[in-house]
Structures are given as structure tokens and as C-alpha cells.
Design an enzyme around this catalytic site. Structure first.
Site, PDB file in Angstrom:
ATOM      1  N   CYS A  88       0.819  -1.215   0.000  1.00  0.00           N
ATOM      2  CA  CYS A  88       0.000   0.000   0.000  1.00  0.00           C
ATOM      3  C   CYS A  88       0.851   1.263   0.000  1.00  0.00           C
ATOM      4  O   CYS A  88       0.321   2.360  -0.184  1.00  0.00           O
ATOM      5  CB  CYS A  88      -0.946   0.005   1.198  1.00  0.00           C
ATOM      6  SG  CYS A  88      -2.006  -1.451   1.235  1.00  0.00           S
ATOM      7  N   HIS A 328      -9.144   3.139  -2.186  1.00  0.00           N
ATOM      8  CA  HIS A 328      -7.746   2.744  -1.972  1.00  0.00           C
ATOM      9  C   HIS A 328      -7.254   1.806  -3.077  1.00  0.00           C
ATOM     10  O   HIS A 328      -7.038   0.627  -2.846  1.00  0.00           O
ATOM     11  CB  HIS A 328      -7.616   2.109  -0.573  1.00  0.00           C
ATOM     12  CG  HIS A 328      -6.236   1.704  -0.184  1.00  0.00           C
ATOM     13  ND1 HIS A 328      -5.098   2.309  -0.682  1.00  0.00           N
ATOM     14  CD2 HIS A 328      -5.802   0.731   0.678  1.00  0.00           C
ATOM     15  CE1 HIS A 328      -4.027   1.722  -0.144  1.00  0.00           C
ATOM     16  NE2 HIS A 328      -4.429   0.767   0.674  1.00  0.00           N
TER      17      HIS A 328
END
Lengths: 387, 387
Positions: A88, A328
Site C-alpha cells: 500500500c 484505496h
């Protein structure tokens, strides 16, 4: 930054969301061309491109030269291309390496593109790709998904700071309220604390509406050795991997990266006007308030009660809506945060604007080590011209 | 390099070959610990690690944080970690980015590890991963494997330079002869031109023994802002992606990267004492002799006939045996080339030694754009102390 000064000069993005008809190449191209246009330049001035992506190999089969395939499709020729992964934090890591390239003098103008295509018509496949952001020989094989990992950490801080679920609900509603005004965001509807509370439990105490969504999207920035119209200076760019706790004491990865960034910038958390933090689940803000130094230990309950992290508070956090509202798309997130910071520092953030914002921090976390995020990236940006 | 000077200070590797009992973590650990030991340091001095790998995601499922899993297993704590991909040039790209990190002043001492585990008990899976080094929407779907791509390029240069298959056979036998003395190499048996000629045809004119082998292996270097015992200076580090030919003229990617490296170093091909080039198939040397400037166009036949690229010739190429003999664990290759250069420049290359070697070049190519390698990395290293 050591070496030469580095400026963010151009911003681009493809709105985050569910885009079944678009390939990752198309998402990346929209963001890249937007950033070049915003910088008033084109691909011919770009000497290197740094491409952040986490899962295209597992989700599409395109490994190895992802960035080359994205950018050759829009005419990139000759420039160096690097494919950067850090779960991430792939996007933030790509920004960091791009900044090193400019600071070192090797490149004068570079492009950073973060992109991810997560909706591939097979949720199990997407979840399996996400599981590769932990050590698959350790975490993934014992069945810990990220919401569970975050739940354990959030519970710890709730106990230590004596806050209850209402704090988590307020943070979530705050971020969704901010995201209403963000053109990049996947979710642009306001949300009440009651709605948050009514959503189903995913991993106690984390509820569905507290989780950032699987998303398709891309974000891009042009970094340059030269300032210019709308340019914002990178004051610090710091990356730290997870400490081995028994040797290094108790500072977690986000705190290590923030400490390094504050030292590099010669600034402290009190100097910040706002921050974008990695709320892959919105209650993670609770941890980051302490770990990034926005409030002292023991002060989190008060910090939330006084709504200091709201726009208009003393330390707005995620005025863009954060990951929770923006969505995301993993490799895009860290670059999107730099887009958000720069918009704020230009005074161009519209309904998300923090009045008079001059210095902002972005915190991008990636992966899981067993104790902490495996790696954290912290950037501090400053609008040099603004007072 | 612009910015601060950067030195290669420590070398490590795990021998290349078929290692069914070892995980990629074990291969990477052996190389990393070897490099730290050779540099006379340990993980505590390492501020950042740059990890090159191409296929672990597709071959093992471990995407996203590969380097963190390799290095945490041997105790890396706090240091920044970056995962770098560029197909067969992943290793060279990791070295380049690590060098930028030191040159910029951000890091004083960094570790570069390239590792690949290609034998996973399923050759079809390994070949599918290899195909991801081209744009899967273009090349892979029309069924062009890399040997076929190389065959087309080799045929072109054979026609242009009027050389026949005997040149390809001689180059192959030369490289296998050199590799006999290389402790990193997968194949350490001498080979005659007759043996090369007798091996089966893979993609005309490329025969089996001309192809580098699928391999497991790892290589590592420590880069530092400080020289020291056995340190070698990085004079140039240049990366270029494939040109779009109709816009940029006819210089291919390897030539673009070499031009940039020569300009950066203020040197020309005549200043080199030897080179390690990316002979994923050994006949590729024919192209690189021209593209990297070792001989002029029209001179390739003479260059080969006079055996100038043999150890003892005027311009030894692949004195280590090259990819053809060493094996080609994809993410490790570019780092292994830096290990080979540094050994030569230290005078530690044993039976592979080029007498008096003071300046060497490494060329690492990755992926396929449709015209050229998608990306090329060229390093020039110099032993500052040697005369």
C-alpha cells in the site's frame, strides 16, 4: 531533502472507483497526461518515470515492465522507467525514489504514476493479491486479513487511550463528510455517525463503513528541480521499514518514518497545518494521532472530543476524505496523497480546503510485518510563497 | 554520478543453479550476508535496501513486500526497503536507484540484493512468468517468446555485418570457457564450437547451448559514500527505456543507455578494459559489440575473427562467462554483473581475470518493447587506486 531542492510541479489523477470498462493502462494514462498538462509540459521533458503498483502481476499477469507498458502507450520514449512496489506504500515509495533522482542531480524532471486496477471480476483473486502484502509464509497462511490486523492495533490504542467506539464513528463520519468535496473520491456522500454504527461488523471494532474500498484509480505528479507556477517544495521524504521490536524498543514504523521526516525538515508536528494519513480503515487515525505526534499519549480522547482533526480544527487530518472516502487503489494511494497535499498548499482544494495551509504531511503505510506496517513513507511539503 | 561519489564496497552471492531445497529468502540471505561480511559491516549500518526481483509474485505468490520478507528474516530493522522491477534489468535498476540514494545524500550506506527463484517444479509456469516481461497485451498474446525475438535481431545483425553461424558458435564457446573459472556460474564446463553446433536449434539461428539457463540465485552489493578497502567507484549509472523509433531515429535502447553512461563518465568505449554484457542468448554479443561502441559498424566480423572479445584480446567481453555460463536468475543478473566488475577491478577474478583491469562496463537489458529491450541499464566502474 538533501542534495538539490525538489518541487511538485504537476498533478493528475483518474477518479477512483469501479471502472469495469477501463484497463490499468487507461487509468495510468489519464493521470499521467493530467499531471503533464498541469505542469505545462509534455513527455519529452520527462527524463525518468517512477511507477507504483502492487498487484498487476497477480491480477492481470502483467509483471516486470508495468510502467513501460503504461507510458509507452502514450508515447514515452527513451526516458528511464522504474517499477516500484511496497504494498500500500508503493505510491509513496515511488515518490521518494523520484525525489532522490532529482535531488541527486541525475534527473531534472520526472514523472511519478501510481495506478491500480483491483476490480477484475473476481473478488477472491483480489483478496488473495491483497494477502501478498504480508509475508505469505507467516501472516497469510494463518488467515489474518488486514482488517483483523488493524482491529487488534485499534483495540490496543482504544484501551490505552480510553476511547470508545463513538470516536471511531466520529472519525469515519468526518472523513466521509470531507470526501464529499473531493473530485478524486470514490464515495462522495456524507455519512452520519448513526449510519456508521449501523453498518455491519467486519472485525471488532471495525465496521464496514470504516473500511476503505477496493478501487480502480490512478494518480500522478511531476517532480522537478525547478520551481514554477503552482510548485510546492518537498521539505522531507523519509521511508522506514518495520523495527524488530526486541532490539529497537517500542517506536512503531509510522513514528520512525515521521521522526525521520521531522528531523529532515527541521520541523515538528506543531508546524503542520494539516495531514493526510493512511486510514485504510478510518479508526487507524487514532493510532496515527499519537504515532505522528499530532497529540501526546493520553490525549487522544480529548483530541477527538474537541474535533481538532476536523477541517477548521487545530490539526485537520484527511481533509480530502482520506483513503476511507477516496477509495484505496493500492499503488495509487501514496501518489494521491501528494496530489491532495499540493492542492491544499496551492489553495485549490475547494470544499476540502484548510484555510491558509502552508505546510502539510502525508503518511503512506504498506504491508504488514507481524508487529507493524512493513514500511512507512512520510512526506512533508511546503508552499514556499505563502505566508 | 552527479551528487556525491558512490562506491561499491561489498560483494556477495549465492551460486546460480538449480536449488530445489532452498527458498528465495535463503538465496537472498546468503548473498546479503556475504556482501555485508565482505564490506566489513553488518545490517545495522544499512540505511536502505534496494531489492531486485521480477517473478516472485507470479511464481510464489509473494508480491508487494518481497525485499522486506527476505531481509527481515536476517534481522533488517528500521532501514528503508524498496522493491524494484524491470524484467531482466531489475537488478541493474536496483543498483541505479541505490546509487541515486547515496549520491543524493539521503543514505550513506545501502544494500542491493537481486534474487530470483525460477525452478518451482512447473516449467510452464516459469515460462508464463517470463512472458510477462513483454507487454502481455501485445507480444505475449502473439506467442513470441524471447528466444524468437532475439533470433530476429541476431539475424539482422548477421546480415548487416556479413557474419555466419561460426561467429555465434565461437562467442558461445568463449563464454563457456570463461565461466569454467567463475564460482558463481551455473555451468562450469568448457564447450567446443562443435558441441555448440551440435546442440538443437531453438529459434534459428539460436541453438540450445547459446541460451542462458533458467536458474535460482542471488547477488548483493553494498554501496557507500565512503571508499575503503576493496572499494570501486561508480563512474556512471544510466538507464534508458526503449525509443519510439519513428520519432527518435534509429539508436536502439542499449546504445542510448551506453551513450548516456559514456557522457556521464567522460569516457568512451576505448577507455574500457573489459565489459560484462547481457547475453541472455550469447549471440546477442554481436549486437552489443556495435551498440555499445566496442567496434564500428561493418567491423563486427573482423572483431570476432581477431578474437578481440576473448580474455587477452583488446576488449574482453563477458570474462565471467556472462549470462550464458553463469545462468540467468532474472532479478539477480544485473547485481551479479556489478559483482563481476568489482572482482575484476580488485584483481580478484582468478581464472577470469583481465590483467590490469581498471575500468569496466556492465550492460543489463530488460523486457521487450516490440523493437528493442524495453529498458537498459549501463554502469561504468573504476578502480581508482590502480594504474
Amino acid at each position: 531533502m538533501q542534495g538539490r531542492s525538489v518541487y511538485v510541479r504537476g498533478l493528475g489523477f483518474h477518479p477512483f472507483g469501479r471502472h469495469p470498462g477501463k484497463s490499468i493502462k487507461q487509468l495510468a494514462a489519464t493521470a499521467a497526461l493530467g499531471a503533464l498538462d498541469d505542469a505545462g509540459t509534455d513527455l519529452r521533458t520527462i527524463q525518468a518515470a517512477f511507477c507504483g503498483n502492487a498487484y498487476a502481476g497477480l491480477l492481470t499477469g502483467q509483471e516486470s515492465i508495468r510502467g513501460e507498458t503504461w507510458l509507452r502507450a502514450i508515447g514515452l520514449s527513451r526516458a528511464a522507467v522504474f517499477n516500484v512496489e511496497n504494498a500500500c506504500a508503493s505510491g509513496g515509495s515511488a515518490v521518494h525514489l523520484a525525489a532522490l533522482g532529482v535531488a541527486s542531480g541525475a534527473y531534472d524532471e520526472v514523472l511519478v504514476v501510481g495506478a491500480e486496477k483491483m476490480f477484475v471480476g473476481d473478488t477472491a483473486k483480489t483478496l488473495q493479491a491483497l494477502a501478498s502484502s504480508a509475508d505469505i509464509e507467516v501472516m497469510s497462511n494463518i488467515g489474518m486479513q488486514f482488517a483483523a490486523v488493524d482491529a487488534i492495533r485499534v483495540k490496543e490504542v482504544m484501551e490505552a487511550e480510553e476511547v470508545d467506539e463513538s470516536a471511531l464513528e466520529w472519525i469515519t463520519a468526518k472523513n466521509h463528510g470531507n470526501g464529499v468535496h473531493n473530485p478524486m473520491a470514490q464515495y462522495r456522500k456524507p455519512m452520519t455517525v448513526e449510519q456508521v454504527r449501523a453498518s455491519r461488523m467486519i472485525a471488532d471494532p471495525i465496521r464496514l463503513f470504516m473500511c476503505s474500498a477496493i478501487s480502480d484509480g490512478a494518480a500522478a505528479v511531476v517532480l522537478s528541480a525547478k520551481p514554477g507556477r503552482g510548485a510546492v517544495k518537498i521539505r522531507a521524504s523519509a521511508v522506514r521499514s518495520s523495527p524488530i521490536r526486541d532490539r529497537d524498543g517500542e517506536r512503531p514504523t509510522p513514528a520512525l518514518a515521521a521522526d525521520a521526516a521531522y528531523a529532515e525538515a527541521g520541523l515538528g508536528p506543531k508546524d503542520l497545518d494539516f495531514a493526510e494519513v493512511h486510514d485504510a480503515v478510518s479508526p487507524a487515525e487514532l493510532m496515527y494521532y499519537r504515532e505522528l505526534g499530532f497529540c501526546d499519549e493520553g490525549e487522544v480522547a480529548k483530541f477527538v472530543r474537541e474535533k481538532r482533526s476536523a477541517i477548521g480544527g487545530s490539526m485537520p487530518v484527511n481533509p480530502s476524505g482520506g483513503l476511507n472516502s477516496r477509495g484505496h487503489p493500492v499503488g495509487a494511494t501514496g501518489v494521491a496523497q501528494i496530489v491532495e497535499l499540493t492542492k491544499q498548499l496551492r489553495g485549490d482544494a475547494g470544499g476540502c480546503q484548510v484555510e491558509g495551509a502552508r505546510i502539510g504531511l502525508a503518511h503512506n503505510a504498506g504491508g504488514w510485518s507481524g508487529d507493524d506496517p512493513a514500511v512507512c513513507v512520510v512526506h512533508i511539503l511546503e508552499a514556499e510563497g505563502r505566508k
